[in-house]
Scaffold this active site. Structure first.
Site, PDB file in Angstrom:
ATOM      1  N   ASP A  75       0.858  -1.185   0.000  1.00 22.58           N
ATOM      2  CA  ASP A  75       0.000   0.000   0.000  1.00 22.58           C
ATOM      3  C   ASP A  75       0.889   1.228   0.000  1.00 22.58           C
ATOM      4  O   ASP A  75       1.782   1.367   0.847  1.00 22.58           O
ATOM      5  CB  ASP A  75      -0.908   0.015   1.233  1.00 22.58           C
ATOM      6  CG  ASP A  75      -2.095  -0.915   1.088  1.00 22.58           C
ATOM      7  OD1 ASP A  75      -2.207  -1.585   0.045  1.00 22.58           O
ATOM      8  OD2 ASP A  75      -2.916  -0.969   2.033  1.00 22.58           O
ATOM      9  N   HIS A 224       3.628  -2.287   3.765  1.00 24.36           N
ATOM     10  CA  HIS A 224       3.615  -0.846   3.508  1.00 24.36           C
ATOM     11  C   HIS A 224       5.030  -0.395   3.170  1.00 24.36           C
ATOM     12  O   HIS A 224       5.982  -0.721   3.889  1.00 24.36           O
ATOM     13  CB  HIS A 224       3.086  -0.091   4.729  1.00 24.36           C
ATOM     14  CG  HIS A 224       1.620  -0.295   4.960  1.00 24.36           C
ATOM     15  ND1 HIS A 224       1.121  -1.433   5.558  1.00 24.36           N
ATOM     16  CD2 HIS A 224       0.551   0.479   4.653  1.00 24.36           C
ATOM     17  CE1 HIS A 224      -0.196  -1.341   5.624  1.00 24.36           C
ATOM     18  NE2 HIS A 224      -0.569  -0.204   5.081  1.00 24.36           N
TER      19      HIS A 224
END
Length: 259
Positions: A75, A224
């Site tokens: 992400d 992430h």
């Protein structure tokens, strides 16, 4: 008194019932969660209360659990200086990934987006402004997703972005349904850990240990790219997963979900 108690009971019953939209879809919001894998066993969403709608609307939680395949996803809401390092490792190890980006990332990091596509990665849709999609209208959902799709195409030439990661992992049956109607496959995850807090980085071994202890066939991995721990651990993670017989695949290599 009996009437008052009856009225209270009736109100509680109504409040407890799931909300439905005009299209007949439940609009109860959920935060995605799952029972984590341990010792190679498969994770599950059997007790989370939303398994039926995830399956009904073709959302991805696991890949093919009969094969030792891994699907790496990141992400990318904003850039923290580590995506280039991650891309360097993926290029060296020849590992594909999917990067889910927001409108801010598209505007802020066009060169990284171009590099992702050039090096064979997919760019996925993480919405334009990262809203709780269960709290916005169908028209707003469409606008959020189309702006990202158009932005990706303008920057990279990648015209299709069929994979969607719901912002914050929040969804409802309505949001899954409208997203699918717009041509998107919602992608959740079956392997994750707390890696997004840039003020709580604990070193590469923290990322490595959390990753390896959850390893399982068909894992859809959420990471992430703001995490220094992830960037520093990526090479060893890939090498040691391969030593266990795992192969890294791209999301577009998953068999299509039944309509």
């Amino acid at each position: 008194m009996k009437r008052v108690l009856f009225f209270i009971a009736l109100v509680l019953l109504v409040v407890s019932l799931p909300l439905y939209t005009a299209e007949g879809y439940r609009d109860t919001p959920y935060h995605f969660g799952f029972k984590k894998s341990k010792n190679g066993q498969l994770p599950s969403i059997d007790e989370e209360g939303f398994k039926d709608i995830v399956e009904k609307h073709g959302a991805i939680f696991l890949g093919d659990t009969t094969k030792k395949e891994l699907y790496l996803t990141f992400d990318n809401g904003y850039e923290n200086g580590y995506t280039a390092q991650i891309l360097n490792t993926l290029k060296e190890k020849r590992v594909p990934a999917t990067f889910f980006v927001t409108g801010h990332y598209i505007k802020d990091q066009p060169d990284l987006l171009k590099r992702m596509v050039k090096e064979g990665h997919l760019i996925g849709n993480h919405s334009w402004s990262h809203p709780d999609m269960s709290q916005i209208s169908n028209d707003r959902i469409k606008e959020e997703l189309e702006k990202v799709k158009e932005g990706i195409a303008q920057v990279t030439g990648q015209k299709e972005a069929p994979f969607l990661r719901p912002p914050r992992g929040i969804f409802s049956e309505r949001t899954l349904a409208i997203s699918r109607q717009l041509g998107y496959t919602s992608v959740f995850w079956s392997l994750a850990y707390k890696d997004w807090d840039t003020k709580a980085q604990r070193g590469w071994k923290y990322a490595y240990d959390n990753f390896m202890r959850q390893l399982h066939p068909g894992a859809v991995i959420l990471l992430h790219s703001v995490s220094k721990d992830n960037a520093d651990a990526m090479g060893k993670i890939i090498d040691d997963a391969r030593k266990q017989g795992y192969e890294f695949k791209s999301l577009n290599q998953l068999p299509p979900k039944k309509q």
